[in-house]
Motif scaffolding. Structure first.
Motif, PDB file in Angstrom:
ATOM      1  N   ASP A  14      85.673   1.141 -27.729  1.00  0.00           N
ATOM      2  CA  ASP A  14      85.095   0.125 -28.604  1.00  0.00           C
ATOM      3  C   ASP A  14      84.722   0.691 -29.962  1.00  0.00           C
ATOM      4  O   ASP A  14      84.926   0.081 -31.000  1.00  0.00           O
ATOM      5  N   ARG A  15      84.196   1.903 -29.913  1.00  0.00           N
ATOM      6  CA  ARG A  15      83.792   2.562 -31.161  1.00  0.00           C
ATOM      7  C   ARG A  15      85.023   2.752 -32.062  1.00  0.00           C
ATOM      8  O   ARG A  15      84.994   2.454 -33.256  1.00  0.00           O
ATOM      9  N   ARG A  43      87.873   1.182 -31.938  1.00  0.00           N
ATOM     10  CA  ARG A  43      88.347  -0.136 -32.357  1.00  0.00           C
ATOM     11  C   ARG A  43      87.548  -0.650 -33.555  1.00  0.00           C
ATOM     12  O   ARG A  43      88.109  -1.135 -34.535  1.00  0.00           O
ATOM     13  N   GLY A  44      86.229  -0.497 -33.426  1.00  0.00           N
ATOM     14  CA  GLY A  44      85.334  -0.950 -34.497  1.00  0.00           C
ATOM     15  C   GLY A  44      85.646  -0.234 -35.804  1.00  0.00           C
ATOM     16  O   GLY A  44      85.785  -0.854 -36.855  1.00  0.00           O
ATOM     17  N   LEU A  45      85.805   1.080 -35.726  1.00  0.00           N
ATOM     18  CA  LEU A  45      86.067   1.864 -36.930  1.00  0.00           C
ATOM     19  C   LEU A  45      87.412   1.504 -37.547  1.00  0.00           C
ATOM     20  O   LEU A  45      87.548   1.411 -38.763  1.00  0.00           O
ATOM     21  N   ALA A  59      88.991  -1.372 -37.288  1.00  0.00           N
ATOM     22  CA  ALA A  59      88.904  -2.700 -37.883  1.00  0.00           C
ATOM     23  C   ALA A  59      88.175  -2.607 -39.222  1.00  0.00           C
ATOM     24  O   ALA A  59      88.600  -3.149 -40.237  1.00  0.00           O
ATOM     25  N   GLU A  60      87.089  -1.833 -39.221  1.00  0.00           N
ATOM     26  CA  GLU A  60      86.314  -1.592 -40.446  1.00  0.00           C
ATOM     27  C   GLU A  60      87.206  -1.003 -41.533  1.00  0.00           C
ATOM     28  O   GLU A  60      87.078  -1.302 -42.706  1.00  0.00           O
ATOM     29  N   ASP A  97      84.220  10.834 -34.553  1.00  0.00           N
ATOM     30  CA  ASP A  97      83.858   9.643 -35.295  1.00  0.00           C
ATOM     31  C   ASP A  97      84.073   9.815 -36.802  1.00  0.00           C
ATOM     32  O   ASP A  97      84.758   9.038 -37.465  1.00  0.00           O
TER      33      ASP A  97
END
Ligand SMILES: Nc1nc2c(c(=O)[nH]1)N[C@H]1C(S)=C(S)[C@@H](COP(=O)(O)O)O[C@H]1N2
Ligand SMILES: [Mo]
Length: 439
Positions: A11-12, A14-16, A18-19, A57
């Motif tokens: 999820d992390r 994916r979030g990054l 998309a960001e 990250d």
């Protein structure tokens, strides 16, 4: 491997992504690829692959910040090697193409790990393994004696070491309007490293040029992709006989890296980078202009006269692109930094002009209304870049651009708008560096 290390979970990531502007279809392909490879259990491999010691990250954020799209990245992992260099903006991975932001190119001598990478095919196995066994350079065609030189043969010939600039013919392509197809290089497909090797002239003299010799044809070991011919270009004999044109086996005092042509490459300084054949294994001396695929049609050719933006002149009107034209790049400050009103901001950068010398470099902070001459330092050798230095300050808060404009020894200046050609070659529009000023 511990799933929690680097706090990288699905999820992390994916979030990054998309960001970072990944498209939904990129995300889907990325997810699919990741689950197929069981990737999320191998965080350690991830950090090693991208070449950052820091948290996964931060590394991923960094990659996205450099414009590396996740699909390209996933494909890079899939092909077995993330063939990158730390901090490189990767445009594609198969073939791999990447450049460095101007502030990373501040050194007078470009470190090997900051030299751009431009490939048309795949990196040869020999280069990956750094294995010279069985390698030889053949020199044939219009010569009295065909040569076959091993790496040891080359190393035993008299060598020279010179700082020489290589710049991709397409550097600056991203600044063409209307846009043109091809790798969207910004400013960083250029480097000025120190190359060690044998002047090509010495090799050609040893082979003995026939009177019929007019051009070289260079060949390398890189496997082509798709149905293309192996990448091959050449230069006129006069440029081949220039003492600065080298058959190089060292870059900055070390064996060539896999990406920059191990074990041996040509360096044709001042001319578009495609002349500088990597992974070299044959020089074919021609009795005519070299006519491999990449010498013909629209490849590495520019119109013989200025053309309307967006137009396509007939093939017969296209001429082979050779020397670079006057150009400069601002390497200090870094783009988009915040500064204070009245602060003295050091400005630094490089300038070069193909076969010509650089006469001066001026900078402007008001869109070219006023210009200030900089302190210009000559390089140690012909075909290395000049360095310019000055300081600027801003009277008010707001958005500014620092512009640099070089002038060559014939009085030619960099243009404020980019003249257009169909493939986006020889882009030399002035470098504009944005800065933000606060009270
Ligand atoms: N064998 C081979 N040599 C090659 C290429 C290639 O694809 N294959 N690319 C050329 C191009 S277009 C450029 S700009 C330079 C880039 O050199 P670099 O990757 O060391 O920066 O290599 C040239 N030599
Ligand atoms: Mo290139």
């Amino acid at each position: 491997m511990n799933k929690k290390s680097g706090s990288l979970d699905r999820d992390r990531v994916r979030g990054l992504l998309a960001e970072g502007g990944a498209r939904p279809e990129d995300l889907e392909r990325y997810e699919e690829y990741m689950s197929r490879r069981g990737f999320f259990g191998r965080v350690g491999a991830f950090t090693a692959l991208v070449g950052f010691g820091a948290g996964a990250d931060a590394a991923l954020r960094g990659l996205l910040g450099q414009g590396l799209i996740p699909v390209a990245w996933a494909e890079a992992v899939e092909t077995g090697a993330m063939q990158s260099k730390p901090g490189m903006t990767v445009h594609n991975t198969r073939p791999i193409n990447g450049e460095f932001a101007p502030h990373l190119l501040n050194d007078d001598i470009t470190p090997s790990e900051r030299h751009f990478v431009r490939n048309n095919g795949l990196v040869p196995n020999r280069a990956e393994k750094q294995d010279p066994q069985g390698w030889a350079l053949t020199v044939d065609g219009e010569v009295d004696k065909t040569l076959k030189l091993t790496l040891d043969d080359l190393r035993q010939m008299p060598s020279v070491t010179k700082a020489l600039l290589i710049e991709c013919g397409g550097n600056g392509r991203a600044l063409f309007d209307p846009p043109v197809r091809g790798t969207p290089w910004k400013n960083g497909a250029v480097g000025c490293s120190e190359w060690t090797g044998v002047p090509l002239k010495e090799i050609l003299n040893r082979a003995g040029l026939k009177n019929s010799a007019v051009y070289t044809g260079h060949y390398g070991e890189d496997p082509p992709i798709g149905d293309h011919q192996a990448f091959s270009r050449g230069i006129p004999i006069e440029k081949a006989m220039d003492e600065h044109t080298l058959v190089a086996y060292q870059m900055n005092g070390q064996d060539l890296s896999a990406l920059n042509g191990y074990p041996v490459r040509v360096v044709v300084p001042g001319w578009i980078g495609s002349a500088s054949q990597k992974w070299l294994n044959r020089i074919w001396i021609r009795d005519q202009v070299h006519d491999a695929e990449k010498m013909t049609g629209y490849s590495y050719r520019i119109p013989a006269y200025p053309v309307p933006p967006g137009s396509r002149p007939p093939k017969e009107d296209m001429e082979i692109a050779t020397a670079w034209i006057v150009k400069s790049m601002i390497t200090r400050p870094e783009a988009n930094i915040n500064i204070n009103v009245g602060d003295k901001v050091p400005v630094r950068g490089h300038a070069w002009a193909g076969e010509r010398e650089v006469r001066r470099v001026d900078v402007s902070t008001d869109y070219g209304l006023n210009w200030k001459e900089t302190k210009l330092r000559k390089p140690s050798s012909k075909y290395a870049w000049y360095t310019f230095e000055t300081q600027v300050a801003f009277p008010n808060k707001g958005y500014y651009e620092i512009w640099a404009r070089a002038e060559d020894s014939e009085g030619a200046l960099q243009p404020a708008r980019q003249p257009w050609n169909p493939k986006g070659y020889l882009g030399n529009v002035m470098h504009r560096l944005p800065v933000l000023c606060a009270v």
